[in-house]
Design an enzyme around this catalytic site. Structure first.
Site, PDB file in Angstrom:
ATOM      1  N   GLY A  31     -14.866  16.856  31.213  1.00  9.27           N
ATOM      2  CA  GLY A  31     -13.996  16.778  32.387  1.00  9.27           C
ATOM      3  C   GLY A  31     -13.616  18.150  32.909  1.00  9.27           C
ATOM      4  O   GLY A  31     -13.822  18.466  34.069  1.00  9.27           O
ATOM      5  N   ALA A  32     -13.040  18.987  32.041  1.00  8.21           N
ATOM      6  CA  ALA A  32     -12.563  20.292  32.486  1.00  8.21           C
ATOM      7  C   ALA A  32     -12.236  21.140  31.268  1.00  8.21           C
ATOM      8  O   ALA A  32     -12.231  20.655  30.140  1.00  8.21           O
ATOM      9  CB  ALA A  32     -11.314  20.137  33.350  1.00  8.21           C
ATOM     10  N   MET A  33     -11.940  22.421  31.534  1.00 10.32           N
ATOM     11  CA  MET A  33     -11.694  23.352  30.434  1.00 10.32           C
ATOM     12  C   MET A  33     -10.568  24.310  30.784  1.00 10.32           C
ATOM     13  O   MET A  33     -10.541  24.910  31.856  1.00 10.32           O
ATOM     14  CB  MET A  33     -13.000  24.113  30.135  1.00 10.32           C
ATOM     15  CG  MET A  33     -12.872  25.116  29.010  1.00 10.32           C
ATOM     16  SD  MET A  33     -12.471  24.310  27.438  1.00 10.32           S
ATOM     17  CE  MET A  33     -11.503  25.590  26.673  1.00 10.32           C
ATOM     18  N   GLU A  34      -9.670  24.498  29.801  1.00  7.67           N
ATOM     19  CA  GLU A  34      -8.405  25.195  30.017  1.00  7.67           C
ATOM     20  C   GLU A  34      -8.469  26.705  29.833  1.00  7.67           C
ATOM     21  O   GLU A  34      -7.435  27.325  29.533  1.00  7.67           O
ATOM     22  CB  GLU A  34      -7.367  24.620  29.046  1.00  7.67           C
ATOM     23  CG  GLU A  34      -7.610  24.944  27.553  1.00  7.67           C
ATOM     24  CD  GLU A  34      -8.339  23.865  26.758  1.00  7.67           C
ATOM     25  OE1 GLU A  34      -9.053  23.060  27.379  1.00  7.67           O
ATOM     26  OE2 GLU A  34      -8.193  23.833  25.526  1.00  7.67           O
ATOM     27  N   ASN A  35      -9.620  27.368  30.000  1.00  6.96           N
ATOM     28  CA  ASN A  35      -9.707  28.824  29.844  1.00  6.96           C
ATOM     29  C   ASN A  35      -8.478  29.514  30.432  1.00  6.96           C
ATOM     30  O   ASN A  35      -8.041  29.192  31.530  1.00  6.96           O
ATOM     31  CB  ASN A  35     -10.945  29.359  30.575  1.00  6.96           C
ATOM     32  CG  ASN A  35     -12.151  28.482  30.369  1.00  6.96           C
ATOM     33  OD1 ASN A  35     -12.565  28.277  29.247  1.00  6.96           O
ATOM     34  ND2 ASN A  35     -12.660  27.927  31.458  1.00  6.96           N
TER      35      ASN A  35
ATOM     36  N   HIS B  34      -2.224  22.753  28.742  1.00  7.94           N
ATOM     37  CA  HIS B  34      -2.853  23.501  27.642  1.00  7.94           C
ATOM     38  C   HIS B  34      -2.395  24.963  27.621  1.00  7.94           C
ATOM     39  O   HIS B  34      -2.520  25.626  26.593  1.00  7.94           O
ATOM     40  CB  HIS B  34      -4.377  23.485  27.787  1.00  7.94           C
ATOM     41  CG  HIS B  34      -5.063  22.371  27.057  1.00  7.94           C
ATOM     42  ND1 HIS B  34      -4.755  22.006  25.769  1.00  7.94           N
ATOM     43  CD2 HIS B  34      -6.094  21.560  27.428  1.00  7.94           C
ATOM     44  CE1 HIS B  34      -5.552  21.008  25.390  1.00  7.94           C
ATOM     45  NE2 HIS B  34      -6.373  20.717  26.371  1.00  7.94           N
TER      46      HIS B  34
ATOM     47  N   HIS C 272      -3.331  18.103  32.610  1.00  9.00           N
ATOM     48  CA  HIS C 272      -3.790  18.304  31.231  1.00  9.00           C
ATOM     49  C   HIS C 272      -4.186  19.764  30.994  1.00  9.00           C
ATOM     50  O   HIS C 272      -3.710  20.406  30.051  1.00  9.00           O
ATOM     51  CB  HIS C 272      -4.970  17.370  30.950  1.00  9.00           C
ATOM     52  CG  HIS C 272      -5.539  17.486  29.570  1.00  9.00           C
ATOM     53  ND1 HIS C 272      -5.176  16.638  28.547  1.00  9.00           N
ATOM     54  CD2 HIS C 272      -6.427  18.345  29.041  1.00  9.00           C
ATOM     55  CE1 HIS C 272      -5.825  16.982  27.449  1.00  9.00           C
ATOM     56  NE2 HIS C 272      -6.607  18.020  27.719  1.00  9.00           N
ATOM     57  N   GLU C 273      -5.050  20.272  31.848  1.00 11.19           N
ATOM     58  CA  GLU C 273      -5.527  21.649  31.637  1.00 11.19           C
ATOM     59  C   GLU C 273      -4.374  22.633  31.820  1.00 11.19           C
ATOM     60  O   GLU C 273      -4.266  23.620  31.094  1.00 11.19           O
ATOM     61  CB  GLU C 273      -6.683  21.985  32.587  1.00 11.19           C
ATOM     62  CG  GLU C 273      -7.871  21.030  32.525  1.00 11.19           C
ATOM     63  CD  GLU C 273      -8.382  20.707  31.134  1.00 11.19           C
ATOM     64  OE1 GLU C 273      -8.228  21.552  30.230  1.00 11.19           O
ATOM     65  OE2 GLU C 273      -8.915  19.599  30.942  1.00 11.19           O
TER      66      GLU C 273
HETATM   67  N1  ARG Z   1     -10.588  21.397  25.872  1.00  4.73           N
HETATM   68  C1  ARG Z   1     -11.182  20.639  26.922  1.00  4.73           C
HETATM   69  C2  ARG Z   1     -10.135  19.625  27.337  1.00  4.73           C
HETATM   70  O1  ARG Z   1      -9.797  18.726  26.681  1.00  4.73           O
HETATM   71  C3  ARG Z   1     -12.433  19.935  26.551  1.00  4.73           C
HETATM   72  C4  ARG Z   1     -13.552  20.790  26.151  1.00  4.73           C
HETATM   73  C5  ARG Z   1     -14.616  19.965  25.563  1.00  4.73           C
HETATM   74  N2  ARG Z   1     -15.801  20.690  25.344  1.00  4.73           N
HETATM   75  C6  ARG Z   1     -16.790  20.278  24.545  1.00  4.73           C
HETATM   76  N3  ARG Z   1     -17.814  21.020  24.440  1.00  4.73           N
HETATM   77  N4  ARG Z   1     -16.740  19.196  23.851  1.00  4.73           N
HETATM   78  O2  ARG Z   1      -9.514  19.726  28.287  1.00  4.73           O
HETATM   79 ZN    ZN Z   2      -7.673  19.091  26.403  1.00  2.00          ZN
END
Ligand code: ARG
Ligand code: ZN
Length: 869
Positions: free
Chosen positions: A268-272, A308, A304-305
Site C-alpha cells: 500500500g505505502a511506506m512511511e520513510n 508511523h 497510517h503512514e
Molecule cells: N511499513 C509499511 C506499512 O505498513 C509496509 C511495508 C511493507 N513492505 C514489504 N516489503 N512487505 O505501512
Molecule cells: Zn504500517
C-alpha cells in the site's frame, strides 16, 4: 504429514528471535552519493562507524557490484574481506572505522520493486522495508542501527525532481545535462526508512502549522494529470497531523513532509522518514474515478503512514520479529482515526469484517503464527493480517481495558522512555503498564501465541433471586509447534437487555473492570470463570463482545429469536450488525431456516434507513463465500456454499419485493449533509438495485443504465456496471465498452474494469484467459495482477477449480521476477487441505509440482508451510 521438499535447506536459513545479538558496529553518520544513469546507477557510501561489541564488521549487501572499498584511507584488496552473495565481512577491524565503498546497481532492470527501482519511464523510487537497503549499498541493514543520513542524488535533467529524506541543503549543475541535490535528515534512523526519488513529477503544495508553531511544508508528488486527485489525501494528511496532536500529544518534527505516488508498488505505502512513498491506489482519490470504499482507504493509509512518524520512526523496532510493535499499534491508531472520520460503529464493522475474512482463516491454517513470530526464513512473508490486524486488536484490548485516560498516560510514558530508540514489544507493554498504573504484562501472551481462542459462554437466569449468571470457558486448538498454550486475558464487553421491554439493564457486578468506557467490561483471564449480575428483574438477553472487544470465536447458544431481538434492540451498532451475521452463518452453514432473519430485516431496515443509511447498508451484508468457506475445516465444497448463499439472496430479494424499488427511487445521496451518510445512501441504492435484478425485474437494468449515464460518481457508476455485467443484461456490453473508453488512461479505474469482469459470478477460465491476454494486462504492475486475481478469488468455486493453475502459474512466474508478490498470491491457496476429495488431492499434487521449480526464499517458505499440514 510432513512433505516439505527440502527441510534442510530451509532449516539452515531459519532465523530465530532467541538468537538476537547486538550489532558489533554502530553507524554515527552515513553519506550517500547516488548517480543515476540510463543503464546503471553508481552508489558511493561513506560510513562513520564505531565498535559496540566484539566481533567482525558485517555489512549486508545483495546484487551489488563492488567497485572499490577503502577502510580508514587504505584501499582493501580481496584478501582483506570475505564477500558472498549476502554480506561483506571484515575481521579484526579497528574500533573507529571510516568505510568508503562504491558499487554499481541496476534499478532499470529491477522488477522486484525492492531497493532502488525504475517504476516507470520517468520515475525511480525506493522501497527499503524490511531489507531493501542492502540492494542499494553495503550497510548494517538492520533496524537497531540508527544513523544520520546525508544524501546526494544526481541524474539527467530530464528528471527535474530529486528527493531524499530531511532538509534540502544544496542543488546544482553536474555537467553534461545533469544536476544534483543534497539532502540531510537530522533524525537518526534505520536504513529501512531511507528513501530517494528521481523523476519527472508534478506537485501539490500546502502547509501545516503544528501545535508547537512549526510551519511544515506539505508536498504530494504525482503525475501532472493526477494532481487534482491529491486533494483528499492532502486534507487527510492535515487532519492526521491534528489528530495525533490531540489524541496522543504528538506533533510533527521536521520542516517538510513529502508524499510520492507511484503505480508500481508491491504494497500500500511506506512511511520513510519525511518522504512517504505510496501506491497510487492509496493516495489518488476523486469521486469521479474512485469508489467510496477506496476513498476511505486512501484516508486511512495516509493517516497510517503519518502515524508511523512516531510509532515506527521516532521509536522503531529492535529487530524484525517486533514488526507488530509498530504495525499493530499504527493500525490501531489509524482505525481510531477512521472511527472519528465516519461512523465509529461502521468503521468497526468494516475492520472486523476484514479481520474475520483474512486474519481468522490465516490463524486457523498452516500459515498461522503469533503476532510476534519467533522464527522466519523470509521476513517479507510476515507482513500479514496477523501482524497488522491481530496486532491492532491486542492494542485495542489494552485500550478498552484501560479506558482513554489511562491508555494516554501509558502511551505518554512509552514516548517519554523510548524516543530515539529501537525497542521490543516488552518495552511497549512495560511502558503502558507503568504509565497507566495497571499491570498488562499478561497481554504479552497474545503477542507470543498463535491461534484464535474459542470463547464458550453459557447464561443462566434465576428468576426468584433476580440473578443472571454467565459461565465462561476459553480454549485454543492444540498446536504442535506451540505445545504450552496459556489462557489469554480476554476483555468481554457486555450488556443485558430486558427481554420484555427491550430496555438495557444498568449492570451491577463486582466482576466488571472499572474504566472510563461506559460499557460493562469483564476481564476474563482464566481457563474458566463465572460471573453474576444482580437486580435482573425479568429474563435478560445478553449481548457479548460488544464492539468486538476481543478477537475470539464466540459460542453462545442464542435462540434465533434472541438474535432477532438484538438486531432490533441492541444500541451498539456493531453488535446489531453482528447479530445479523450470526443469524446468517447459521442459515448458510447450519441450514437453519431463514424466516427469523427475513422478518427481523423487515422490522429493522425501514427505520434504520431513515436514521442511519450508512449502518443500514451494512445490515444488508451477507458473509462472502470465501469467508463462509474459511469456517469449514474439512470436506469443504465451494459449490454447496455458493448454492446456499445464492438461494438466501434470492429469498431476500423476493421477500423484500417492491420495497427495493421504492427505496431505490426514494434515495438521493445529494440530499445528505455529510460524505459518510451520502456514501451509505450510494451503497444502499446499489444493494436495492442488485436485489431488484435478482427478482428478475427488467426495470432494474433500465434504471442501472440510466444511473450509469447520469452520474459522475464512481461508486454509483461501478455499482450499476456490476448489476449489468454480473446479470448478463443486454446493456452490459455497451456499458463495459463505454467504461473502457472513458477510463483507459486511468490505471486505477481500469483496474476496476478488469475486476468487474474477473468477479463475474459465472466467470470461466476463458474469461480470465481473455483478461490476462488483454493489451492492458501487465505482469509488471502488481495492482493490475491483483485486480484480475482478486476478482477471480471473489468466487471460490473458480479459485478451487481453474484458479488453482492461475495462482500456481503466477507464483512460478513471479518467483524470480517479484517474489514478494508471488508469495502473497500463493497464500490464496493455503486452505487447500480443507477441500473435499478429489479436489484436495488435485490441489496438493499441483502444489507439490510447484515445489520442485521455485527458488526464492519467499515462495519456498510459504509453499513449505502450506504443505506442512
Ligand atoms: N511499513 C509499511 C506499512 O505498513 C509496509 C511495508 C511493507 N513492505 C514489504 N516489503 N512487505 O505501512
Ligand atoms: Zn504500517
Amino acid at each position: 504429514m510432513n512433505i516439505a521438499a527440502n527441510p534442510m535447506v530451509e532449516a539452515s536459513q531459519t532465523i530465530y528471535l532467541k538468537d538476537y545479538q547486538k550489532p558489533s558496529f554502530l553507524v554515527d553518520a552515513v553519506e550517500l552519493d547516488i548517480q543515476v544513469y540510463a543503464d546503471y546507477t553508481q552508489v558511493g557510501a561513506t560510513l562513520k562507524m564505531q565498535r559496540q561489541t566484539a566481533g567482525d564488521l558485517v555489512l549486508l549487501g545483495r546484487d551489488l557490484e563492488l567497485k572499490s572499498i577503502i577502510l580508514n584511507g587504505t584501499e582493501l584488496s580481496e584478501s582483506d574481506y570475505q564477500l558472498d552473495s549476502e554480506q561483506l565481512r571484515i575481521a579484526n577491524a579497528p574500533d573507529q572505522v571510516t568505510l568508503e565503498t562504491i558499487v554499481i546497481i541496476h534499478p532499470e532492470s529491477n522488477t522486484q520493486l525492492e531497493g532502488l527501482y525504475q517504476a516507470s519511464s520517468d520515475l525511480f523510487v525506493t522501497q527499503n522495508e524490511p531489507e531493501g537497503f542492502r540492494k542499494i549499498t553495503f550497510y548494517p541493514d538492520r533496524p537497531d542501527v540508527l544513523s544520520v543520513f546525508t544524501t546526494r542524488v544526481e541524474a539527467d535533467k530530464k528528471y527535474p525532481v530529486l528527493l531524499a529524506n530531511g532538509n534540502l541543503l544544496e542543488t546544482g549543475e553536474a555537467g553534461e545535462g545533469r544536476h544534483y541535490a543534497i539532502w540531510q535528515d537530522p533524525t537518526k534512523k534505520p536504513s529501512y526508512l531511507f528513501a530517494c526519488v528521481i523523476g519527472d513529477l508534478a506537485v501539490m503544495k500546502d502547509h501545516y502549522v503544528t501545535s508547537e508553531g512549526r510551519n511544515v511544508a506539505l508536498e504530494i508528488y504525482a503525475e501532472e494529470k493526477d494532481i487534482p486527485k491529491c486533494k483528499i489525501a492532502m486534507q487527510a494528511l492535515k487532519h492526521s497531523m491534528r489528530w495525533d496532536e490531540e489524541h496522543y500529544g504528538l506533533p510533527y518534527d521536521l520542516d517538510n513532509y513529502m508524499i510520492v505516488a507511484t503505480s508500481a508498488f508491491n504494497m500500500g505505502a511506506m512511511e520513510n522518514k519525511g518522504l512517504n512513498i505510496f501506491n497510487t491506489s492509496c493516495v489518488l482519490a476523486d469521486e469521479e474515478y474512485t469508489t467510496d470504499a477506496a476513498i476511505m482507504r486512501v484516508q486511512s493509509v495516509i493517516a497510517h503512514e503519518y502515524f508511523h512518524n512516531w510509532t515506527g520512526n521516532r521509536i522503531t523496532c529492535r529487530d524484525w520479529f517486533q514488526l507488530c510493535l509498530k504495525e499493530g499499534l499504527t493500525v490501531f491508531r489509524d482505525q481510531s482515526f477512521s472511527e472519528d472520520l465516519q461512523s465509529a460503529a461502521v468503521q468497526r464493522i468494516d475492520d472486523v469484517a476484514v479481520l474475520k475474512a483474512h486474519q481468522f482463516p490465516e490463524d486457523s491454517g498452516p500459515l498461522s503464527h503469533p503476532p510476534r513470530p519467533d522464527h522466519f526464513v523470509e521476513i517479507n512473508n510476515f507482513y500479514t493480517a496477523t501482524v497488522y490486524e491481530k496486532g491492532a486488536e491486542i492494542n485495542r484490548m489494552m485500550s478498552t481495558l484501560l479506558g482513554k485516560e489511562k491508555f494516554r498516560k501509558g502511551s505518554d510514558e512509552y514516548f517519554r522512555r523510548h524516543d530515539g530508540q529501537a525497542v521490543t514489544v516488552e518495552d511497549w507493554v512495560n511502558a503502558l503498564s507503568a504509565g497507566s498504573g495497571v499491570d498488562l504484562s499478561n497481554f504479552l501472551t497474545w503477542y507470543n501465541q498463535p491461534g484464535t481462542p474459542k470463547l464458550e459462554v453459557q447464561g443462566e437466569y434465576d428468576a426468584a433471586a433476580q440473578v443472571y449468571r454467565l459461565n465462561l470457558k476459553q480454549s485454543l486448538k492444540s498446536n504442535a509447534k506451540y505445545p504450552n498454550l496459556k489462557a489469554l486475558p480476554i476483555p468481554v464487553a457486555l450488556a443485558l437487555f430486558n427481554a420484555e421491554t427491550g430496555e438495557q439493564y444498568i449492570l451491577q457486578s463486582e466482576a466488571l473492570v472499572e474504566n472510563s468506557v461506559k460499557d460493562g467490561v469483564y476481564l476474563f483471564d482464566q481457563a474458566q470463570a463465572s460471573i453474576e449480575f444482580s437486580g435482573i428483574t425479568a429474563h435478560p438477553v445478553v449481548s457479548l463482545l460488544r464492539n468486538f472487544s476481543a478477537p475470539v470465536n464466540l459460542e453462545f447458544n442464542y435462540s434465533n429469536d434472541e438474535l432477532a431481538f438484538l438486531m432490533q434492540h441492541e444500541t451498539n451498532g456493531f453488535n446489531q450488525w453482528q447479530a445479523t451475521q450470526t443469524l446468517l452463518e447459521r442459515i448458510l452453514l447450519e441450514e437453519h431456516a431463514a424466516d427469523t432473519y427475513l422478518q427481523a430485516m423487515k422490522n429493522t431496515v425501514p427505520a434504520l434507513i431513515e436514521k442511519d443509511p450508512l449502518l443500514a447498508s451494512r445490515i444488508f451484508d451477507v458473509p462472502s463465500e470465501g469467508y463462509l468457506g474459511s469456517r469449514i475445516d474439512q470436506n469443504y465444497q465451494p459449490e454447496k456454499i455458493q448454492q446456499q448463499r445464492n438461494a438466501l439472496l434470492d429469498t431476500l430479494a423476493r421477500e423484500l419485493g417492491a420495497f427495493c424499488k421504492e427505496t431505490y427511487l426514494s434515495l438521493d445521496p445529494d440530499m445528505q449533509q455529510d460524505f459518510s451518510q451520502a456514501m451509505g445512501v450510494r451503497a444502499l441504492k446499489n444493494i436495492m438495485l442488485a436485489l431488484m435484478a435478482r427478482q428478475g425485474d427488467a426495470k432494474a437494468f433500465e434504471l442501472a443504465q440510466q444511473q450509469y449515464h447520469t452520474t459522475r460518481n464512481m461508486s454509483e457508476r461501478l455499482g450499476v456496471l456490476r448489476v449489468l455485467v454480473w446479470n448478463d443484461a443486454p446493456q452490459a456490453k455497451a456499458a463495459l465498452e463505454d467504461f473502457y473508453t472513458r477510463f483507459k488512461d486511468e490505471a486505477l479505474a481500469l483496474d476496476q474494469w478488469f475486476m468487474v469482469q474477473a468477479s463475474h459470478p459465472k466467470a470461466t477460465a476463458e474469461t480470465i484467459q481473455a483478461l490476462t491476454a488483454h493489451p492492458d494486462y501487465d505482469l509488471g504492475t502488481p495492482n493490475r495482477i491483483r485486480s484480475v486475481s482478486g476478482g477471480l478469488n471473489s468466487n471460490p468455486v473458480n479459485t478451487w477449480s481453474f484458479g488453482v493453475q492461475h495462482f500456481i502459474d503466477l507464483a512460478k512466474y513471479l518467483d524470480e521476477k517479484n517474489p514478494i508478490v508471488g508469495s502473497r498470491l500463493l497464500q490464496v491457496l493455503s486452505r487447500w487441505y480443507t477441500l473435499a476429495e478429489p479436489q484436495r488431492n488435485q490441489v496438493q499434487a499441483a502444489l507439490l509440482n510447484l515445489q520442485s521449480v521455485v527458488k526464492s526464499k519467499n515462495v519456498v517458505e510459504t509453499l513449505n508451510s502450506m504443505l506442512e499440514v
